[in-house]
Design a protein around this motif. Structure first.
Motif, PDB file in Angstrom:
ATOM      1  N   UNK A 116       0.836  -1.191   0.000  1.00  0.00           N
ATOM      2  CA  UNK A 116       0.000   0.000   0.000  1.00  0.00           C
ATOM      3  C   UNK A 116       0.878   1.249   0.000  1.00  0.00           C
ATOM      4  N   UNK A 117       1.751   1.324  -1.007  1.00  0.00           N
ATOM      5  CA  UNK A 117       2.770   2.365  -1.069  1.00  0.00           C
ATOM      6  C   UNK A 117       2.147   3.755  -1.149  1.00  0.00           C
ATOM      7  N   UNK A 118       2.632   4.652  -0.271  1.00  0.00           N
ATOM      8  CA  UNK A 118       2.162   6.029  -0.201  1.00  0.00           C
ATOM      9  C   UNK A 118       3.367   6.964  -0.175  1.00  0.00           C
ATOM     10  N   UNK A 119       3.096   8.259  -0.321  1.00  0.00           N
ATOM     11  CA  UNK A 119       4.158   9.231  -0.103  1.00  0.00           C
ATOM     12  C   UNK A 119       4.492   9.232   1.384  1.00  0.00           C
ATOM     13  N   UNK A 120       5.654   9.782   1.728  1.00  0.00           N
ATOM     14  CA  UNK A 120       6.078   9.820   3.131  1.00  0.00           C
ATOM     15  C   UNK A 120       5.047  10.547   3.988  1.00  0.00           C
ATOM     16  N   UNK A 121       4.556  11.686   3.501  1.00  0.00           N
ATOM     17  CA  UNK A 121       3.570  12.452   4.265  1.00  0.00           C
ATOM     18  C   UNK A 121       2.317  11.629   4.513  1.00  0.00           C
ATOM     19  N   UNK A 122       1.839  10.920   3.486  1.00  0.00           N
ATOM     20  CA  UNK A 122       0.641  10.097   3.643  1.00  0.00           C
ATOM     21  C   UNK A 122       0.883   8.927   4.587  1.00  0.00           C
ATOM     22  N   UNK A 123       2.098   8.335   4.520  1.00  0.00           N
ATOM     23  CA  UNK A 123       2.446   7.250   5.441  1.00  0.00           C
ATOM     24  C   UNK A 123       2.346   7.708   6.883  1.00  0.00           C
ATOM     25  N   UNK A 124       2.936   8.845   7.160  1.00  0.00           N
ATOM     26  CA  UNK A 124       2.976   9.336   8.532  1.00  0.00           C
ATOM     27  C   UNK A 124       1.601   9.804   9.006  1.00  0.00           C
ATOM     28  N   UNK A 144       5.986  22.118  -2.732  1.00  0.00           N
ATOM     29  CA  UNK A 144       6.552  20.853  -2.291  1.00  0.00           C
ATOM     30  C   UNK A 144       6.262  20.566  -0.823  1.00  0.00           C
ATOM     31  N   UNK A 145       5.486  21.428  -0.179  1.00  0.00           N
ATOM     32  CA  UNK A 145       5.047  21.133   1.180  1.00  0.00           C
ATOM     33  C   UNK A 145       3.839  20.200   1.168  1.00  0.00           C
ATOM     34  N   UNK A 146       3.212  20.075   0.008  1.00  0.00           N
ATOM     35  CA  UNK A 146       2.089  19.151  -0.144  1.00  0.00           C
ATOM     36  C   UNK A 146       2.617  17.727  -0.292  1.00  0.00           C
ATOM     37  N   UNK A 147       1.758  16.701  -0.053  1.00  0.00           N
ATOM     38  CA  UNK A 147       2.183  15.328  -0.360  1.00  0.00           C
ATOM     39  C   UNK A 147       2.657  15.251  -1.815  1.00  0.00           C
ATOM     40  N   UNK A 148       3.871  14.763  -2.028  1.00  0.00           N
ATOM     41  CA  UNK A 148       4.533  14.844  -3.315  1.00  0.00           C
ATOM     42  C   UNK A 148       3.738  14.218  -4.450  1.00  0.00           C
ATOM     43  N   UNK A 149       3.300  12.974  -4.277  1.00  0.00           N
ATOM     44  CA  UNK A 149       2.657  12.268  -5.387  1.00  0.00           C
ATOM     45  C   UNK A 149       1.246  12.801  -5.659  1.00  0.00           C
ATOM     46  N   UNK A 150       0.639  13.347  -4.618  1.00  0.00           N
ATOM     47  CA  UNK A 150      -0.642  14.033  -4.803  1.00  0.00           C
ATOM     48  C   UNK A 150      -0.457  15.280  -5.654  1.00  0.00           C
ATOM     49  N   UNK A 151       0.605  16.030  -5.364  1.00  0.00           N
ATOM     50  CA  UNK A 151       0.890  17.241  -6.135  1.00  0.00           C
ATOM     51  C   UNK A 151       1.230  16.913  -7.590  1.00  0.00           C
ATOM     52  N   UNK A 152       2.035  15.875  -7.807  1.00  0.00           N
ATOM     53  CA  UNK A 152       2.399  15.488  -9.170  1.00  0.00           C
ATOM     54  C   UNK A 152       1.165  15.116  -9.987  1.00  0.00           C
ATOM     55  N   UNK A 158       2.260   8.484 -10.049  1.00  0.00           N
ATOM     56  CA  UNK A 158       3.297   7.572  -9.568  1.00  0.00           C
ATOM     57  C   UNK A 158       2.646   6.235  -9.230  1.00  0.00           C
ATOM     58  N   UNK A 159       3.003   5.215  -9.978  1.00  0.00           N
ATOM     59  CA  UNK A 159       2.317   3.923  -9.865  1.00  0.00           C
ATOM     60  C   UNK A 159       3.204   2.827  -9.288  1.00  0.00           C
ATOM     61  N   UNK A 160       4.481   2.847  -9.636  1.00  0.00           N
ATOM     62  CA  UNK A 160       5.370   1.754  -9.247  1.00  0.00           C
ATOM     63  C   UNK A 160       6.600   2.292  -8.528  1.00  0.00           C
ATOM     64  N   UNK A 161       6.968   1.630  -7.433  1.00  0.00           N
ATOM     65  CA  UNK A 161       8.171   1.989  -6.686  1.00  0.00           C
ATOM     66  C   UNK A 161       9.045   0.759  -6.521  1.00  0.00           C
ATOM     67  N   UNK A 208       5.873   5.919 -13.603  1.00  0.00           N
ATOM     68  CA  UNK A 208       4.465   6.246 -13.849  1.00  0.00           C
ATOM     69  C   UNK A 208       3.733   5.038 -14.397  1.00  0.00           C
ATOM     70  N   UNK A 209       2.489   5.250 -14.847  1.00  0.00           N
ATOM     71  CA  UNK A 209       1.654   4.139 -15.305  1.00  0.00           C
ATOM     72  C   UNK A 209       2.226   3.437 -16.526  1.00  0.00           C
TER      73      UNK A 209
END
Length: 244
Positions: free
Chosen positions: A87-95, A163-171, A179-182, A216-217
């Motif tokens: 359930x990979x998330x950005x760091x901000x979303x993880x925390x 860039x203070x927003x969750x990164x992948x949400x902003x992208x 951002x689909x695959x890590x 990406x996808x």
């Protein structure tokens, strides 16, 4: 908080002291890093022997609620942050999912020529500049991770992006890049002088190093990310399922 125990109670003294310490370390000042009173002072205040006091302290050290620092004293152990590979998330979303308030201690954006590894990952020439994002992050008490990210030029990021927003949400919302695959590489290493200064630790202290490749996808590379985590503050958890 009133530091007293009942010497007439049938409850053993070391148990009373242990319970007292459990309540004491919940106080905001100790959660924020304040040292506990030294053993000699505590023994005097509670009118107990240092042996009895150490028995209680040792129990909380064993439970990883307290930590002893040579020549410094005893303090509340840092709560370890956890990151999972599923359930990979950005760091901000993880925390945020774990109820951890994140503070940005530093945020720097620059344009740099990529080194060989970054250029090869993006499949671009080394004379083409890429955006570099550096962030020192942690909880309100202290920084515990230093991130360095490089982004593929085709994304179109600028220094005006938030860039203070969750990164992948902003992208996704601002640049329509999903951002689909890590893919990640995790290793243990020691902190050099630069990283030690960022994380406020001693040089050669253990750190967790995570290298993340984000796609990406269409499985095109979008981010090359390096993360340096303070070892005492972070646990990386991997979940795996066995296919019958």
């Amino acid at each position: 908080m009133n530091l007293t125990i009942d010497h007439q109670s049938t409850i053993p003294l070391h148990i009373q002291v242990e319970n007292l310490l459990r309540e004491l370390i919940k106080q905001p000042e100790y959660q924020a890093g304040k040292l506990l009173p030294n053993e000699m002072e505590l023994s005097r205040i509670l009118a107990i022997s240092r042996t009895t006091l150490r028995q209680a302290i040792n129990k909380l050290v064993y439970e990883e609620l307290l930590v002893r620092k040579k020549r410094l004293g005893t303090k509340v152990a840092h709560q370890k942050m956890s990151s999972k590979s599923m359930n990979w998330l950005s760091f901000t979303q993880e925390m945020e999912a774990r109820g951890v308030t994140i503070k940005n201690y530093e945020l720097h954006v620059s344009w740099v020529f990529p080194d060989e590894q970054v250029a090869n990952f993006f499949d671009i020439k080394p004379d083409k500049k890429v955006m570099k994002l550096e962030r020192l992050r942690g909880n309100p008490q202290e920084p515990f991770v230093y991130f360095v990210s490089y982004f593929h030029p085709r994304i179109g990021l600028t220094s005006d992006d938030d860039f203070k927003r969750p990164l992948y949400e902003m992208l996704e919302q601002e640049h329509y890049v999903v951002a689909t695959l890590s893919k990640e590489e995790i290793s243990a290493r020691t902190a050099d002088r630069f990283i030690a200064n960022k994380l406020e630790i001693e040089v050669d202290s253990p750190i967790l190093f995570r290298k993340r490749f984000v796609f990406d996808q269409a499985e095109r590379p979008i981010e090359y990310n390096l993360g340096y985590y303070k070892a005492e503050s972070f646990v990386y958890t991997v979940e795996s399922k066995r296919t019958p």
